[in-house]
Design a protein around this motif. Structure first.
Motif, PDB file in Angstrom:
ATOM      1  N   UNK A 183       0.688  -1.652  -0.189  1.00 55.03           N
ATOM      2  CA  UNK A 183       0.214  -0.008  -0.030  1.00 55.03           C
ATOM      3  C   UNK A 183       0.650   1.294   0.303  1.00 55.03           C
ATOM      4  N   UNK A 184       0.177   2.174  -0.722  1.00 57.51           N
ATOM      5  CA  UNK A 184       1.044   3.233  -0.340  1.00 57.51           C
ATOM      6  C   UNK A 184       0.506   4.577   0.565  1.00 57.51           C
ATOM      7  N   UNK A 185       0.164   5.540   0.180  1.00 60.07           N
ATOM      8  CA  UNK A 185       0.295   6.796   1.832  1.00 60.07           C
ATOM      9  C   UNK A 185      -1.196   6.739   1.053  1.00 60.07           C
ATOM     10  N   UNK A 186      -1.472   7.315  -0.080  1.00 62.14           N
ATOM     11  CA  UNK A 186      -2.841   7.475  -0.821  1.00 62.14           C
ATOM     12  C   UNK A 186      -3.971   6.421  -0.155  1.00 62.14           C
ATOM     13  N   UNK A 187      -3.776   4.704  -0.390  1.00 61.24           N
ATOM     14  CA  UNK A 187      -4.202   4.477   0.378  1.00 61.24           C
ATOM     15  C   UNK A 187      -4.276   4.183   2.179  1.00 61.24           C
ATOM     16  N   UNK A 188      -3.719   4.510   2.445  1.00 67.89           N
ATOM     17  CA  UNK A 188      -3.228   4.668   4.049  1.00 67.89           C
ATOM     18  C   UNK A 188      -4.219   5.642   4.136  1.00 67.89           C
ATOM     19  N   UNK A 189      -4.198   6.563   3.704  1.00 66.33           N
ATOM     20  CA  UNK A 189      -4.936   8.298   4.582  1.00 66.33           C
ATOM     21  C   UNK A 189      -6.680   7.388   4.212  1.00 66.33           C
ATOM     22  N   UNK A 190      -7.148   6.730   2.574  1.00 64.33           N
ATOM     23  CA  UNK A 190      -8.241   5.991   2.419  1.00 64.33           C
ATOM     24  C   UNK A 190      -8.877   5.246   4.101  1.00 64.33           C
ATOM     25  N   UNK A 191      -7.592   4.597   4.146  1.00 64.87           N
ATOM     26  CA  UNK A 191      -7.686   3.482   5.305  1.00 64.87           C
ATOM     27  C   UNK A 191      -8.856   4.758   7.169  1.00 64.87           C
ATOM     28  N   UNK A 192      -7.633   5.750   6.823  1.00 63.46           N
ATOM     29  CA  UNK A 192      -8.091   5.836   8.187  1.00 63.46           C
ATOM     30  C   UNK A 192      -9.458   6.412   7.864  1.00 63.46           C
ATOM     31  N   UNK A 193      -9.578   6.872   6.490  1.00 63.71           N
ATOM     32  CA  UNK A 193     -11.451   7.407   6.294  1.00 63.71           C
ATOM     33  C   UNK A 193     -12.425   5.917   6.896  1.00 63.71           C
ATOM     34  N   UNK A 194     -11.695   5.279   6.190  1.00 65.30           N
ATOM     35  CA  UNK A 194     -12.244   4.121   6.390  1.00 65.30           C
ATOM     36  C   UNK A 194     -12.885   2.975   7.748  1.00 65.30           C
ATOM     37  N   UNK A 195     -11.967   3.649   9.112  1.00 63.30           N
ATOM     38  CA  UNK A 195     -11.960   3.683   9.950  1.00 63.30           C
ATOM     39  C   UNK A 195     -13.375   4.478  10.294  1.00 63.30           C
ATOM     40  N   UNK A 196     -13.717   5.440  10.005  1.00 71.51           N
ATOM     41  CA  UNK A 196     -15.254   6.446  10.619  1.00 71.51           C
ATOM     42  C   UNK A 196     -16.136   5.417   9.621  1.00 71.51           C
ATOM     43  N   UNK A 197     -15.924   5.032   8.844  1.00 73.51           N
ATOM     44  CA  UNK A 197     -16.276   3.828   9.020  1.00 73.51           C
ATOM     45  C   UNK A 197     -16.198   3.367   6.723  1.00 73.51           C
ATOM     46  N   UNK A 198     -16.230   2.411   6.771  1.00 69.19           N
ATOM     47  CA  UNK A 198     -15.842   1.107   5.952  1.00 69.19           C
ATOM     48  C   UNK A 198     -16.338   1.933   4.528  1.00 69.19           C
ATOM     49  N   UNK A 199     -17.479   2.772   4.169  1.00 66.39           N
ATOM     50  CA  UNK A 199     -17.693   2.743   2.952  1.00 66.39           C
ATOM     51  C   UNK A 199     -17.437   4.288   2.662  1.00 66.39           C
ATOM     52  N   UNK A 200     -16.315   4.767   3.497  1.00 68.98           N
ATOM     53  CA  UNK A 200     -15.591   5.940   3.395  1.00 68.98           C
ATOM     54  C   UNK A 200     -14.341   5.748   2.860  1.00 68.98           C
ATOM     55  N   UNK A 201     -14.096   4.415   2.471  1.00 66.09           N
ATOM     56  CA  UNK A 201     -13.036   4.246   1.816  1.00 66.09           C
ATOM     57  C   UNK A 201     -13.378   4.601   0.706  1.00 66.09           C
ATOM     58  N   UNK A 202     -14.356   4.529  -0.813  1.00 60.77           N
ATOM     59  CA  UNK A 202     -13.922   4.734  -1.390  1.00 60.77           C
ATOM     60  C   UNK A 202     -14.167   6.550  -1.848  1.00 60.77           C
ATOM     61  N   UNK A 203     -15.288   6.811  -0.982  1.00 63.99           N
ATOM     62  CA  UNK A 203     -15.075   8.368  -1.383  1.00 63.99           C
ATOM     63  C   UNK A 203     -13.619   9.426  -0.455  1.00 63.99           C
ATOM     64  N   UNK A 204     -12.565   8.436   0.171  1.00 68.01           N
ATOM     65  CA  UNK A 204     -11.576   9.032  -0.025  1.00 68.01           C
ATOM     66  C   UNK A 204     -10.760   8.711  -0.782  1.00 68.01           C
ATOM     67  N   UNK A 205     -10.561   7.498  -1.134  1.00 69.12           N
ATOM     68  CA  UNK A 205      -9.856   7.327  -3.223  1.00 69.12           C
ATOM     69  C   UNK A 205     -10.537   8.099  -3.602  1.00 69.12           C
ATOM     70  N   UNK A 206     -11.497   8.333  -4.006  1.00 72.73           N
ATOM     71  CA  UNK A 206     -11.713   9.506  -4.719  1.00 72.73           C
ATOM     72  C   UNK A 206     -11.263  11.145  -4.362  1.00 72.73           C
ATOM     73  N   UNK A 207     -10.907  11.509  -3.320  1.00 70.56           N
ATOM     74  CA  UNK A 207     -10.717  12.445  -3.395  1.00 70.56           C
ATOM     75  C   UNK A 207      -9.225  12.608  -3.700  1.00 70.56           C
ATOM     76  N   UNK A 208      -8.544  11.462  -3.072  1.00 75.73           N
ATOM     77  CA  UNK A 208      -6.554  11.821  -2.940  1.00 75.73           C
ATOM     78  C   UNK A 208      -7.119  11.487  -5.140  1.00 75.73           C
ATOM     79  N   UNK A 209      -7.327  10.481  -5.287  1.00 83.13           N
ATOM     80  CA  UNK A 209      -6.915  10.911  -7.117  1.00 83.13           C
ATOM     81  C   UNK A 209      -7.713  12.368  -7.371  1.00 83.13           C
ATOM     82  N   UNK A 210      -7.992  12.310  -6.642  1.00 80.03           N
ATOM     83  CA  UNK A 210      -8.699  14.638  -6.963  1.00 80.03           C
ATOM     84  C   UNK A 210      -9.723  13.575  -7.769  1.00 80.03           C
ATOM     85  N   UNK A 211     -10.586  12.965  -7.712  1.00 76.15           N
ATOM     86  CA  UNK A 211     -12.382  12.870  -8.378  1.00 76.15           C
ATOM     87  C   UNK A 211     -13.296  13.223  -8.340  1.00 76.15           C
ATOM     88  N   UNK A 212     -13.162  14.008  -6.753  1.00 76.57           N
ATOM     89  CA  UNK A 212     -14.375  14.087  -5.957  1.00 76.57           C
ATOM     90  C   UNK A 212     -15.390  14.498  -7.046  1.00 76.57           C
TER      91      UNK A 212
END
Ligand code: GDP
Ligand code: MG
Length: 716
Positions: free
Chosen positions: A598-627
């Motif tokens: 995993x790289x740091x982008x996945x890591x950041x999304x994983x922190x979001x996933x701790x709040x709620x698992x489904x947040x992984x997807x939206x956080x991943x979207x943000x790190x790849x600036x697709x929000x």
């Protein structure tokens, strides 16, 4: 060893169970007849010698119960309470076990040192009745000896066991006595605590009168009797100073239980005893010729049938799930849109450009956080409604019976099955559902491994990743594999926990088969509401705090304004996240994530996933600036396809699989952590679960990634 010691041994049992016959067998001609304590109930006493021990044997009057309805019952009971015989031989008629064991349960409640004589063994043989002595002995925490009184068979074995129990060498007494269910146990606890307290407050040796003082030695038993409205005990206690406060509590408890069950506590307690006995008989009697035709038995013939039992159970479970997740979706949707509206309204009326941090705290932190709690509420209430109905009708006991074999192999209790199954929907109601388990070890084991049942929120992660990397039959295969891996890890963890932390004391599974009854509306609603309220209160506050924390982590520190000025709003979101604590944590923990691919982008999304698992997807979207520009609209779906392309371009299928594997096992979401904390009563269990699962996830994912890379599996 104290040879020549005299043991006082009381024979206790139903009329015609063979007490007098056993008494004669044991004492021969050394006996005398007397009347007990001035009443005209005959008791016999005799002497018997064996192995250098002397036994003073007392033949008590026959009784079916230890209530206070007949003089025989009172005599027997008073004898046991006040004379305190060293050992009680409970003589049972083995051909009528179900009826006879009702007294045995009550002797067990009284916690007398006991040996069970399974009399009429000859008659049992004749009728083809076989009893599993070991299990019977475990269930009642007393040795069981088959005897034939009329032919002096089993007398030596009986006396051997009497010596074992009398000298304290028998070690099986620590078995928990039967439980009466949460509601009754809670009231019993209150009453016995009062008795206990007032006993401790009495100055030494100055207890109020001899009789009540000895009575007070068994607070729990007294509490049961008081709830049962036992007049004899009431009279005894009326003479003591604790009566005033005690009677108030007892009346309150009786009234409360009465309104809960629609029956008086005495009836409910008796039913529980019968339930216990029926369960015991069901598990110890083989080749039974004793078929009692009451309606509960008839229903059981179908519901616990070898062939029909499982399909019926499956249908019941399907209905429960349908209720919780399909019906529950509607109110969930209303609440979700209500919360969305609330946040939107707040943003509308907020003076533009002012107090923006507070605005963000309120909408993204507080409203989102509280919303996250309330959104689960309909599902949880519906689940508790279903569980309350399954429990109160008596079906839950049968479901446990059907599933027990399989669950035992796993190291769990039969009743764990339903919470585990619920976990596939959401871990939060699953963990709350472990309340059906009475035993704390069973509860903790179930609770700790439950997040391994892949929940609905994780499905959103799989739905993002699988189509990006896998196609055709492989996609389905990977999906199955993930679910199966979760189950396997859960089984391994449960067995591991059972053989380490929660070892040894596995209490024998006493199946209780209470009679089927139609639950009262009030009891069901009250059950449901009490549990839901507990969730709201405790989990709610913790989740709220954590939401605010997560909000702070992703919103601070703010990048400088001139830095942002040159960016589009999409890039702003990305840059903001990178710049935030969460982004920095993602970068900091990158070395730990590296071995898993995993790289740091996945890591950041994983922190979001701790709040709620489904947040992984939206956080991943943000790190790849697709929000999406406006998160309040339904365009969220549109970002999924481009995100998949990005994933495919940046990662290998192996990494994709590893992300799913890690999300499956690691870091239960914060709602789960909060509810585990709440239900286990300790932060340490929640932390143990959190770090334990995360560690297992790290090890497994690293193994898979490293092995996969080595073998060049899915690396391109
Ligand atoms: P009590 O009411 O408990 O004192 O029971 P008794 O000792 O009077 O016995 C009741 C009846 O059961 C008598 O007819 C006994 O002969 C009979 N009985 C007692 N023990 C046995 C036994 O082990 N086998 C058989 N077949 N009959 C027994
Ligand atoms: Mg008799």
């Amino acid at each position: 060893m104290e040879k020549h010691k005299t043991f006082t041994v009381a024979l206790c049992g139903n009329p015609n169970s063979g007490k007098t016959t056993l008494f004669n067998s044991l004492t021969g001609s050394h006996q005398r007849v007397g009347n007990y304590g001035g009443v005209t109930v005959e008791t016999k006493e005799g002497i018997c010698r064996y192995n250098n021990y002397r036994f003073r044997i007392v033949d008590l009057p026959g009784t079916y119960s230890l209530s206070a309805y007949s003089i025989e019952e009172i005599v027997t009971r008073d004898y046991l309470l006040h004379e305190k015989p060293d050992v009680v031989i409970n003589v049972t008629d083995g051909t009528n076990l179900e009826r006879n064991l009702y007294l045995t349960v009550q002797l067990r409640e009284l916690a007398v040192p006991m040996v069970i004589a399974l009399n009429m063994a000859d008659e049992m043989d004749k009728r083809g009745l076989q009893v599993n002595l070991e299990v019977l002995s475990q269930d009642f925490g007393a040795p069981v000896v088959p005897t034939v009184g009329t032919r002096d068979l089993g007398m030596k074995e009986l006396l051997d066991k009497v010596i074992e129990v009398g000298t304290g060498r028998w070690s099986g007494h620590d078995n928990p006595p039967i439980r009466y269910g949460d509601a009754i146990e809670t009231e019993l606890q209150k009453i016995s605590q009062m008795i206990e307290d007032s006993r401790n407050s009495l100055p030494n040796g100055q207890a109020a009168g001899a009789k009540p003082a000895t009575l007070i030695d068994s607070p729990k038993w007294l509490a049961i009797k008081l709830l049962e409205n036992d007049q004899n005990i009431v009279q005894h206690l009326q003479q003591t100073h604790l009566w005033d406060s005690l009677s108030e509590q007892v009346q309150y408890s009786q009234k409360y239980l009465n309104s809960l069950f629609g029956e008086d506590p005495e009836t409910i307690i008796a039913e529980q005893r019968y339930g216990f006995v029926r369960g015991v008989c069901r598990s110890v009697i083989r080749l039974t010729a004793e078929v009692r035709a009451n309606y509960s038995d008839k229903i059981d013939l179908i519901l616990t049938n070898r062939l029909l039992g499982l399909p019926i159970f499956a249908v019941m479970m399907y209905l429960t799930f349908w209720l919780v997740f399909t019906v529950g979706e509607y109110p969930m949707g209303w609440i979700e849109s209500g919360i969305g509206h609330l946040a939107a309204r707040l943003n509308e009326v907020w003076p533009a450009g002012q107090w923006q941090t507070l605005q963000s705290l309120l909408t993204d932190g507080v409203i989102a956080g509280v919303g996250g709690v309330i959104v689960f509420l309909p599902n949880i209430m519906l689940l508790f409604l279903a569980l309350a109905m399954l429990e109160d009708t008596g079906y839950m006991a049968r479901a446990a019976f059907i599933m027990d074999r399989m669950m035992k192999w796993v190291g769990l209790h039969g009743k764990s099955f339903i919470p585990m199954l619920t976990g596939f929907g959401c871990s939060v109601p699953g963990i709350l559902g472990t309340r059906v388990l009475d035993n704390q070890r069973d509860r903790l084991t179930t609770m700790l491994v439950l997040p391994l049942m892949s929940c609905g929120a994780r499905l959103t992660i799989y739905m993002l990743i699988i189509p990006a990397f896998f196609s055709g039959p492989r996609a389905a295969l990977v999906m199955y594999a993930i679910y199966i891996i979760g189950i396997l890890v859960a089984v391994l963890c449960a067995r591991l926990l059972r053989s380490t932390l929660f070892q040894g004391e596995t209490s024998p599974f006493v199946l209780e088969l209470p009679p089927y009854r139609i639950p009262t509306f009030k009891a069901v609603v009250l059950h449901m509401w009490q549990r839901s309220w507990a969730y709201l209160q405790k989990a709610g506050t913790i989740i709220l705090l954590m939401s605010i924390l997560m909000w702070a982590l992703t919103s601070f520190p703010k990048p400088s304004a001139d830095k942002l000025a040159s960016l589009t709003s999409r890039q702003t979101a990305e840059y903001q996240l990178q710049h935030s604590f969460a982004g920095r944590i993602g970068r900091t923990i990158e070395p730990v994530l590296k071995p898993m691919g995993f790289d740091w982008k996945i890591g950041t999304a994983l922190i979001g996933a701790f709040a709620a698992k489904e947040l992984f997807v939206s956080q991943m979207g943000i790190v790849y600036s697709l929000a999406e520009e406006n998160p309040d609209t339904d365009q969220a779906q549109d970002t999924t396809e481009p995100l998949r392309r990005q994933l495919k371009a940046n990662y290998s299928p192996l990494t994709g699989f590893c992300i799913m594997l890690f999300c499956l096992i690691a870091t239960p979401c914060m709602a789960t952590v909060a509810v585990t904390r709440r239900e286990s009563g300790k932060w340490s269990w929640a932390m143990f679960q959190f770090w334990g699962l995360t560690l297992i996830a790290w090890i497994l994912t690293t193994l898979v990634f490293q092995l996969g890379s080595l073998l060049r599996l899915g690396t391109s």
